[in-house]
Write a protein that holds these residues in place. Structure first.
Motif, PDB file in Angstrom:
ATOM      1  N   ALA A  24       0.829  -1.209   0.000  1.00  0.00           N
ATOM      2  CA  ALA A  24       0.000   0.000   0.000  1.00  0.00           C
ATOM      3  C   ALA A  24       0.861   1.255   0.000  1.00  0.00           C
ATOM      4  O   ALA A  24       0.594   2.215  -0.747  1.00  0.00           O
ATOM      5  N   TRP A  25       1.913   1.271   0.817  1.00  0.00           N
ATOM      6  CA  TRP A  25       2.784   2.455   0.848  1.00  0.00           C
ATOM      7  C   TRP A  25       3.593   2.572  -0.438  1.00  0.00           C
ATOM      8  O   TRP A  25       3.907   3.688  -0.890  1.00  0.00           O
ATOM      9  N   PHE A  26       3.927   1.451  -1.074  1.00  0.00           N
ATOM     10  CA  PHE A  26       4.612   1.505  -2.365  1.00  0.00           C
ATOM     11  C   PHE A  26       3.722   2.176  -3.414  1.00  0.00           C
ATOM     12  O   PHE A  26       4.178   3.029  -4.188  1.00  0.00           O
ATOM     13  N   LEU A  27       2.434   1.810  -3.434  1.00  0.00           N
ATOM     14  CA  LEU A  27       1.515   2.433  -4.382  1.00  0.00           C
ATOM     15  C   LEU A  27       1.329   3.915  -4.075  1.00  0.00           C
ATOM     16  O   LEU A  27       1.217   4.737  -4.995  1.00  0.00           O
ATOM     17  N   ASN A  28       1.285   4.255  -2.800  1.00  0.00           N
ATOM     18  CA  ASN A  28       1.161   5.670  -2.433  1.00  0.00           C
ATOM     19  C   ASN A  28       2.338   6.481  -2.955  1.00  0.00           C
ATOM     20  O   ASN A  28       2.157   7.555  -3.555  1.00  0.00           O
ATOM     21  N   ARG A  29       3.546   5.978  -2.773  1.00  0.00           N
ATOM     22  CA  ARG A  29       4.730   6.688  -3.261  1.00  0.00           C
ATOM     23  C   ARG A  29       4.780   6.690  -4.788  1.00  0.00           C
ATOM     24  O   ARG A  29       5.202   7.671  -5.408  1.00  0.00           O
ATOM     25  N   LEU A  30       4.332   5.594  -5.420  1.00  0.00           N
ATOM     26  CA  LEU A  30       4.350   5.517  -6.880  1.00  0.00           C
ATOM     27  C   LEU A  30       3.415   6.561  -7.488  1.00  0.00           C
ATOM     28  O   LEU A  30       3.756   7.239  -8.467  1.00  0.00           O
ATOM     29  N   ILE A  31       2.224   6.702  -6.916  1.00  0.00           N
ATOM     30  CA  ILE A  31       1.283   7.704  -7.421  1.00  0.00           C
ATOM     31  C   ILE A  31       1.829   9.107  -7.204  1.00  0.00           C
ATOM     32  O   ILE A  31       1.700   9.988  -8.070  1.00  0.00           O
ATOM     33  N   SER A  32       2.475   9.342  -6.061  1.00  0.00           N
ATOM     34  CA  SER A  32       3.035  10.670  -5.782  1.00  0.00           C
ATOM     35  C   SER A  32       4.123  11.033  -6.792  1.00  0.00           C
ATOM     36  O   SER A  32       4.250  12.199  -7.175  1.00  0.00           O
TER      37      SER A  32
END
Length: 909
Positions: A510-518
């Motif tokens: 989940a945090w990987f996707l958050n950083r990827l979108i950012s």
């Protein structure tokens, strides 16, 4: 019309024949209906175009308006003759404004007439249509609303009438059902004849829909409730009704007729049901209805009809399954479920084929995704007793959708790209779903989470929205699967177990996707940018769930609050550091939520222990508070909105410190066997009083955090603290006698009175600091009144506590009121206070203070006359009256009333 007559005649003949004569009755009824339909069809005449009829009405109205205006002109001008002569006579008059209006009306009427003569093609284009209402509103509001609602009520009433007549045996069954069917046919015939009359189209369709629904009800009741006709005849009749409804709807291009007929058909078994019967009969009947809907869907792209059939079929199936399903029904029930599933998938495909040329809204998302979701849910109930039954079902659905997507792809229609991608996604979803249905849910969820992160990353690299949507969906499904399998075992090890590892993988993905979108904000959509913060919270929730799960399973019960607080603090500190070094915006959020978490932990800890510092709390709480204030300073924002929020955090932080100090010191006095003493009562206000005093000092004004947020500490936190101190003063004075063993009681020199001195000193220091603020100027008088009232109550409490300890008067209200010594002492004491106030006012020229002292003196006089005179006797009465009298004389001499503003004081006489 001949086909309609043939079908209806067959239905009526079959019902009237009943039993063995049903077939012959249906045959002769069909012949009679065909003859009647042919005769009615030849009698029909073409109807007037409703558009031309409306224009003619408009023209007639315009002519009548012109005639009325000309008559008015004639009356006003006094003219005679024809109306056109009146127009000619007034044409040259300059002061006749009515003529312009009349000419405009004539011109308008002429234009209308020309348009009508030229035909509909010459008519001007209509104005922009208003927004279309929803389907229910359009049906109820379109046409005659009363009639439509009445038809619904009529249909339900007919159903209840059939049941009532059956229960009371009012007429022979054949006669009752034939009468109901005849009424339905009458509605159909009247509706068909009215279909072409101007303004009656909606009314006619409603009547036809009601007739179709009642025919459904009649045939089903004759078959299932009463057994008047065999199934071999009932189903042809039902097919005929369905075909009749479909043909009428297609012939008249009437969606509402199709919807009403279908809804009535689905409701008929429910309204006529007696609670028994074969499910095969019921579902076969619904199969016939769905065949009619399928036929219509092949000719018309009527989405509401498709949704009505889908909703009734699967909802009724779900309700039946929940109440009546038995394992021995599996073969027949599963067959119908597959039949309905395939039918509505095909309907969705046909709808897409018909709508695809429009390029927009050609995919019915409700059917595309609703059918597999609902169908798979029903299938789960059917195969729950079979090992791996749901896994094989999921695999079968995956193969079905993948084959369907392949077949559509071979059609090579570019317009169907979204439909193909939808079926492809469903195939992948059900293929993925097969894994958890056969394996352990916790490992499955971890695999899903990682797979979803990988699919989303590929979707970002290839700019594929559908892939990114599937990756996000996998995150949600992974969490649901993990929760379903959450369970610790005895042989689990701390941090090295499936629960903690699985939750950490969910957090990481989940945090990987958050950083990827950012990092790819320009590539992803606005919706995905909005989901990014949700992903951070989702990951944080799994992190906390893993931590609290480990603590609850491996930490001894008494130490759980302290260890949980340390875990929360460590989480916030680590994320705060990551925020500063990685520019991770969302990582600063937990710090902003740390204070609410500390407040929750405070109440949780107190439910487990007597005080906060027990069982390791003496380590956890100081570290948590230090970390909180360090993060407040390190992550202090510059944005105005966030600064306002941080100001609230500073305010609440001071109040939390005051509460923790009061709780701990009060607990400490109990440990020293000083509970319920003056030491215990005074200890509760010590830390709040010192904090309020410190933030009000000049030194605090020049240091962080008061320097950065003075309003938060002086007003937003200071006011609640001052109010708390005032309430504490009232509580202490009214309830506690000042006992401070092992020390004897001495006025002012005891724990309770010394605490009051600190309260008054804090009040004075705080007021000196905040009185210069603009917001406090209007509250100056209120503050002085409250401070004076608290001081007055405290001084009286000192007197009463002294009498309690030195004269053995119980420190309770009733004994105090009865005590002669207390009454006399209060009279003299109040007079002395009044004298002091008036003397001070006279020296300082404070007229308001002097008037307050005079009011107190008046109270003393009233007390002497109303209380002391009747209750006191002997020495007490004498001392009371003489003492008060002498003091009043002294007041009159040494403290005369100060002059009012603008007046010169006189010399005393």
């Amino acid at each position: 019309m001949w086909f309609l007559g043939l079908v209806l005649g067959m239905i009526l003949g079959g019902i009237a024949g009943g039993g063995g004569g049903a077939a012959a009755g249906a045959f002769f009824g069909a012949i009679g209906g065909w003859i009647l339909g042919k005769s009615m069809g030849s009698a029909n005449r073409p109807a007037v175009d409703p558009t031309i009829d409306a224009r003619l009405n408009s023209l007639q109205q315009a002519v009548e308006d012109i005639h009325w205006r000309l008559q008015r002109i004639e009356q006003e001008r006094g003219l005679t003759g024809s109306p056109m002569q009146a127009v000619a006579a007034t044409a040259d008059a300059p002061d006749a404004p009515v003529t312009d209006t009349t000419n405009a009306a004539i011109a308008e009427s002429n234009t209308t007439a020309e348009e009508i003569v030229a035909g509909p093609s010459a008519l001007p284009p209509p104005n922009k249509a208003p927004a279309a209402p929803n389907a229910i509103q359009a049906w109820l509001g379109g046409g005659n609303t009363i009639v439509r609602v009445g038809v619904l009520i009529l249909f339900i009433g007919v159903a209840f009438l059939v049941k009532y007549a059956a229960e009371h045996a009012m007429f022979p069954l054949e006669l009752r059902l034939a009468a109901v069917a005849a009424g339905a046919v009458a509605l159909l015939v009247v509706g068909w004849r009215l279909r072409s009359q101007p303004g009656r189209a909606g009314y006619a369709l409603t009547l036809q829909g009601a007739g179709i629904a009642i025919l459904y009800l009649t045939v089903f009741a004759a078959l299932r409730l009463y057994g008047l006709i065999p199934a071999a005849l009932a189903f042809p009749l039902l097919v005929g009704i369905a075909a009749c409804s479909a043909l009428l709807a297609i012939r008249q291009d009437a969606l509402v007729l199709a919807v009403v007929g279908a809804a009535g058909g689905f409701l008929a078994p429910i309204l006529a049901s007696a609670g028994g019967g074969s499910h095969v009969t019921l579902f076969s009947y619904y199969a016939v209805l769905n065949a009619g809907i399928f036929y219509v869907a092949a000719h018309k792209a009527w989405r509401p009809l498709n949704l009505v059939g889908f909703g009734f079929t699967f909802v009724i199936g779900l309700l039946w399954g929940a109440k009546y399903y038995q394992p021995e029904f599996f073969s027949t029930t599963a067959l119908f479920l597959v039949l309905f599933f395939v039918a509505y998938v095909a309907i969705a495909v046909m709808y897409a084929f018909k709508q695809a040329p429009r390029l927009t809204h050609y995919v019915d998302g409700t059917l595309i995704f609703g059918v597999p979701i609902v169908g798979f849910g029903l299938q789960a109930g059917l195969v729950k007793d079979f090992e791996y039954g749901l896994a094989f079902s999921s695999l079968a659905l995956a193969g079905f959708y993948l084959l369907l997507a392949t077949w559509l792809h071979r059609k090579m229609q570019p317009q169907l790209k979204l439909l193909i991608e939808s079926f492809l996604a469903l195939g992948v979803i059900f293929a993925t779903l097969t894994i958890p249905l056969a394996l352990d849910a916790r490992w499955t969820s971890a695999a899903w989470a990682l797979e979803g992160a990988a699919v989303f990353w590929v979707g970002v690299r290839q700019d594929r929205r559908l892939a990114r949507a599937f990756g996000l969906l996998l995150q949600l499904l992974a969490g649901a699967a993990f929760l379903n399998g959450w369970q610790y075992r005895i042989d689990d090890y701390l941090l090295v177990n499936r629960q903690s590892i699985g939750a950490l993988l969910l957090t990481g993905s989940a945090w990987f996707l958050n950083r990827l979108i950012s990092r790819h904000r320009e590539t992803v959509t606005q919706i995905e940018r909005g989901i990014s913060p949700v992903l951070f919270v989702w990951g944080l929730a799994w992190w906390l769930a893993a931590g609290f799960g480990e603590i609850n399973h491996f930490v001894a019960g008494n130490n759980v609050p302290a260890v949980a607080l340390l875990f929360i603090t460590a989480t916030v500190v680590i994320l705060g550091i990551m925020h500063r070094h990685l520019d991770w915006r969302e990582a600063a959020w937990p710090q902003r939520a740390l204070l609410p978490a500390l407040i929750v932990m405070l109440f949780f800890t107190l439910t487990q222990h007597r005080h906060l510092f027990a069982h390791g709390g003496w380590v956890a709480w100081p570290l948590a508070l230090l970390a909180h204030f360090w993060l407040l300073k390190a992550l202090e924002p510059n944005e105005p909105a966030l600064r306002r929020y941080f100001a609230g955090l500073h305010c609440a932080s001071l109040l939390l410190l005051a509460a923790i100090g009061a709780i701990e010191i009060h607990w400490l006095t109990g440990e020293w066997d000083l509970q319920k003493s003056a030491w215990s009562v005074a200890a509760a206000m010590l830390v709040p009083g010192l904090l309020a005093f410190w933030v009000s000092t000049k030194h605090a004004q020049n240091v962080w955090p008061v320097r950065e947020f003075p309003q938060s500490y002086w007003l937003h936190a200071g006011v609640p603290l001052i109010i708390a101190l005032g309430l504490w003063s009232l509580y202490a004075n009214f309830t506690h006698n000042g006992q401070a063993a092992p020390l004897p009681y001495l006025p002012l020199l005891n724990a309770l009175d010394l605490a009051h001195v600190l309260v008054l000193l804090t009040l004075a220091t705080w007021w000196r600091r905040v009185s210069v603020l603009p917001d406090m100027q209007a509250n100056r008088l209120l503050f002085y009144v409250i401070a004076a009232a608290l001081s007055f109550i405290w001084l009286n409490a000192i007197l009463l506590r002294t009498l309690h300890h030195w004269a053995d008067v119980p420190y309770r209200l009733e004994p105090m009121l009865r005590s002669l010594l207390v009454q006399a002492s209060l009279s003299i004491f109040w007079t002395l206070l009044s004298l002091a106030m008036m003397l001070f006012a006279a020296r300082q020229a404070r007229r308001g203070v002097w008037m307050s002292g005079a009011a107190l003196m008046a109270v003393v006089v009233g007390k002497l006359l109303l209380v002391d005179l009747s209750h006191l006797s002997g020495v007490e009465r004498i001392v009371s009256f003489i003492g008060v009298g002498v003091l009043m004389l002294v007041v009159g001499y040494v403290a005369p009333v100060p002059p009012a503003a603008g007046h010169v004081a006189r010399e005393p006489t």
